[in-house]
Design an enzyme around this catalytic site. Structure first.
Site: not given
Length: 239
Positions: A191, A215, A70, A43, A7, A50
């Site tokens: 996540h 992240h 997403e 996303h 991601n 972002h």
């Protein structure tokens, strides 16, 4: 084996902090692919804080691995994915002002809505995936609306992995995975997965098709470099 999708939202966050095109989002995505990522996840949110909608179109032109988009299936989001036609769309019930995804769908309450969205994605040749918790009722409802995959929301696992024990943390995910597979669903997860907890999760859920990690992976790359970081995440997946 479980595929690693990176991601790249956080790269876009850093770029947007100063304007311009540093870091270059497209180049980072291509580097991730070159270093072994088997997919790229974005996303886009309505405020484009972002990933911007324009980024999605530009990424579609250069990516060679699986593209996963997403988001909450608003009218604007569905128009975007209908034009881009990624390999996979992961439906996430984010409020417009949500800092990050923090819950799975209440599929039972939104069954009719999600059935229509899933049908549209399938018509476009896009694999649908629904972001859900380990609640078996929600997984069963996800199967009923016709999705191909579910993505298990793994923040509770990550928290309990550290605060309790790996065995206690993984237990509800064992049950959820077993039920999903019995219903003919494929499994993704995402996540708060990290170098600390990913290996155990992947070993315990061997049926896992894909993990989407942003992240933690981008944060690790600040210390380790992007190529070494992706190598380590792939190693956690047995690669």
């Amino acid at each position: 084996m479980t595929r690693l999708s990176v991601n790249i939202n956080k790269i876009a966050t850093l770029r947007n902090a100063r304007g311009g095109n540093v870091p270059n989002l497209l180049q980072v995505a291509l580097d991730c692919e070159a270093f072994g990522a088997e997919g790229i996840t974005v996303h886009p949110r309505p405020d484009e804080r972002h990933i911007r909608y324009r980024d999605v179109y530009e990424l579609r032109e250069v990516l060679t691995t699986e593209f996963n988009i997403e988001g909450n299936p608003t009218t604007e989001f569905m128009h975007l994915v209908g034009e881009v036609r990624p390999a996979q769309v992961t439906l996430v019930p984010d409020a417009p002002d949500a800092l990050t995804s923090n819950a799975g769908w209440d599929v039972v309450s939104h069954r009719a809505f999600l059935r229509d969205i899933v049908a549209q994605l399938r018509q476009w040749g896009i694999r649908p995936s629904i972001f859900v918790s380990t609640d078996l009722r929600q997984i069963e409802a996800a199967a009923e609306v016709g999705t191909a995959r579910i993505e298990l929301y793994t923040e509770p696992y990550a928290a309990e992995y550290l605060s309790r024990s790996p065995e206690e943390a993984i237990a509800p995910f064992h049950e959820a995975a077993s039920r999903a597979l019995a219903l003919g669903l494929e499994l993704n997860a995402g996540h708060d997965l990290s170098l600390t907890n990913l290996r155990y999760f992947a070993e315990q859920i061997p049926s896992l098709a894909e993990v989407s990690i942003g992240h933690a992976l981008i944060s690790d790359a600040l210390y380790l470099g992007l190529q070494e970081t992706i190598r380590r995440y792939r190693a956690c997946l047995g690669k």
